[in-house]
Design a protein around this motif. Structure first.
Motif, PDB file in Angstrom:
ATOM      1  N   ASN A   1       0.637  -0.779   0.002  1.00 39.24           N
ATOM      2  CA  ASN A   1      -0.007   0.573  -0.212  1.00 39.24           C
ATOM      3  C   ASN A   1       1.272   1.259  -0.203  1.00 39.24           C
ATOM      4  OD1 ASN A   1      -2.028  -1.101  -0.680  1.00 39.24           O
ATOM      5  ND2 ASN A   1      -2.954  -1.830   2.196  1.00 39.24           N
ATOM      6  N   GLU A   2       2.190   1.044   0.439  1.00 34.61           N
ATOM      7  CA  GLU A   2       2.853   2.432   0.399  1.00 34.61           C
ATOM      8  C   GLU A   2       3.822   2.596  -0.387  1.00 34.61           C
ATOM      9  OE1 GLU A   2       7.028   3.978   3.018  1.00 34.61           O
ATOM     10  OE2 GLU A   2       5.611   2.511   3.947  1.00 34.61           O
ATOM     11  N   ILE A   3       4.223   1.895  -1.167  1.00 41.07           N
ATOM     12  CA  ILE A   3       4.694   1.582  -2.361  1.00 41.07           C
ATOM     13  C   ILE A   3       3.804   2.458  -3.158  1.00 41.07           C
ATOM     14  CG2 ILE A   3       5.948   1.044  -4.641  1.00 41.07           C
ATOM     15  CD1 ILE A   3       7.278   1.041  -1.620  1.00 41.07           C
ATOM     16  N   MET A   4       2.980   1.754  -4.025  1.00 40.26           N
ATOM     17  CA  MET A   4       1.600   2.092  -4.695  1.00 40.26           C
ATOM     18  C   MET A   4       1.211   3.419  -4.175  1.00 40.26           C
ATOM     19  SD  MET A   4       1.375  -0.832  -6.066  1.00 40.26           S
ATOM     20  CE  MET A   4      -0.144  -0.312  -7.577  1.00 40.26           C
ATOM     21  N   ARG A   5       1.204   3.630  -3.301  1.00 44.87           N
ATOM     22  CA  ARG A   5       0.618   5.486  -2.416  1.00 44.87           C
ATOM     23  C   ARG A   5       2.446   6.180  -3.609  1.00 44.87           C
ATOM     24  NH1 ARG A   5      -0.110   5.273   2.526  1.00 44.87           N
ATOM     25  NH2 ARG A   5       2.003   5.461   2.972  1.00 44.87           N
ATOM     26  N   ASP A   6       2.664   5.997  -2.729  1.00 39.64           N
ATOM     27  CA  ASP A   6       4.604   6.553  -3.088  1.00 39.64           C
ATOM     28  C   ASP A   6       4.365   6.776  -4.876  1.00 39.64           C
ATOM     29  OD1 ASP A   6       5.142   6.858  -0.798  1.00 39.64           O
ATOM     30  OD2 ASP A   6       5.885   5.739  -0.241  1.00 39.64           O
ATOM     31  N   VAL A   7       3.941   5.759  -5.869  1.00 39.33           N
ATOM     32  CA  VAL A   7       4.487   5.830  -7.159  1.00 39.33           C
ATOM     33  C   VAL A   7       3.528   6.887  -7.504  1.00 39.33           C
ATOM     34  CG1 VAL A   7       3.928   4.373  -9.238  1.00 39.33           C
ATOM     35  CG2 VAL A   7       5.305   3.240  -7.185  1.00 39.33           C
ATOM     36  N   ARG A   8       2.281   7.136  -7.277  1.00 39.60           N
ATOM     37  CA  ARG A   8       1.394   7.687  -7.987  1.00 39.60           C
ATOM     38  C   ARG A   8       1.708   9.073  -7.446  1.00 39.60           C
ATOM     39  NH1 ARG A   8      -2.158   3.470  -5.823  1.00 39.60           N
ATOM     40  NH2 ARG A   8      -3.159   4.234  -4.061  1.00 39.60           N
ATOM     41  N   LYS A   9       2.124   9.027  -6.295  1.00 36.50           N
ATOM     42  CA  LYS A   9       2.167  10.636  -5.944  1.00 36.50           C
ATOM     43  C   LYS A   9       3.726  10.811  -6.221  1.00 36.50           C
ATOM     44  CE  LYS A   9       3.769  13.143  -1.680  1.00 36.50           C
ATOM     45  NZ  LYS A   9       5.115  13.299  -1.492  1.00 36.50           N
ATOM     46  N   THR A  10       5.109  10.211  -6.357  1.00 39.06           N
ATOM     47  CA  THR A  10       5.782  10.492  -7.545  1.00 39.06           C
ATOM     48  C   THR A  10       5.729  11.103  -8.897  1.00 39.06           C
ATOM     49  OG1 THR A  10       6.976   9.150  -5.566  1.00 39.06           O
ATOM     50  CG2 THR A  10       8.340  10.243  -7.794  1.00 39.06           C
ATOM     51  N   LYS A  11       4.945   9.670  -9.713  1.00 37.56           N
ATOM     52  CA  LYS A  11       4.654  10.522 -10.752  1.00 37.56           C
ATOM     53  C   LYS A  11       3.993  11.438 -11.050  1.00 37.56           C
ATOM     54  CE  LYS A  11       2.486   7.790 -15.055  1.00 37.56           C
ATOM     55  NZ  LYS A  11       3.396   9.228 -15.606  1.00 37.56           N
ATOM     56  N   ARG A  12       2.591  11.581 -10.016  1.00 44.24           N
ATOM     57  CA  ARG A  12       2.084  12.987  -9.933  1.00 44.24           C
ATOM     58  C   ARG A  12       2.986  13.733 -10.595  1.00 44.24           C
ATOM     59  NH1 ARG A  12      -2.212  11.297  -7.851  1.00 44.24           N
ATOM     60  NH2 ARG A  12      -1.340  11.777  -5.149  1.00 44.24           N
ATOM     61  N   GLU A  13       4.092  14.403  -9.375  1.00 45.23           N
ATOM     62  CA  GLU A  13       4.852  15.145  -8.677  1.00 45.23           C
ATOM     63  C   GLU A  13       5.887  15.002 -10.109  1.00 45.23           C
ATOM     64  OE1 GLU A  13       6.910  14.518  -5.960  1.00 45.23           O
ATOM     65  OE2 GLU A  13       5.006  15.075  -3.929  1.00 45.23           O
TER      66      GLU A  13
END
Length: 143
Positions: free
Chosen positions: A71-83
């Motif tokens: 869950n943490e990695i999936m959230r971080d991937v979406r956040k980082t890609k969006r940034e």
């Protein structure tokens, strides 16, 4: 001998077409956008961060939801890609990349269709198919 001369002529004309594409507005805009993105420290930092989290994502994918950090990695991937995607230089590069790809797709289609309608060319974004080149074997719409 004639086939060899014809082959050499086709290669020469292909090279000339490639040079015309390189001198096109789309290619120039793409090259400029890529240069600007590559020279910008913030854009490069965001790209590097995304590539780092993407490696972690690939590791998590081996185990799926059972990975303890899924869950943490999936959230971080979406956040980082969006940034990364929200950076104006990255966004501009992606737009110019799509425009250049559309030009290349259109040229490929014209060349393939000039030979025969049965010749399959990648149709990418401009032709409506997926561009896989399998002739619809994957279930995509051909042409």
């Amino acid at each position: 001998m004639i086939a060899t001369l014809e082959y050499a002529r086709i290669l020469d004309e292909s090279e000339a077409l490639g040079q015309m594409i390189l001198r096109s507005e789309q290619a120039s805009a793409y090259i400029e956008a890529r240069r600007a993105m590559e020279e910008d420290q913030e854009a490069q930092m965001l790209i590097k961060a995304f590539n780092h989290i993407k490696m972690q994502y690939e590791d998590v994918q081996r185990f799926g939801r059972y990975h303890p950090d899924y869950n943490e990695i999936m959230r971080d991937v979406r956040k980082t890609k969006r940034e990364m995607d929200m950076n104006s230089l990255v966004a501009a590069f992606k737009i110019e990349e799509r425009k250049l790809q559309q030009l290349l797709d259109e040229v490929s289609i014209i060349i393939a269709d000039s030979v025969s309608e049965q010749v399959i060319a990648p149709r990418g974004t401009s032709g409506g198919g997926c561009g896989c080149g399998s002739g619809g074997g994957c279930g995509c719409k051909v042409g």
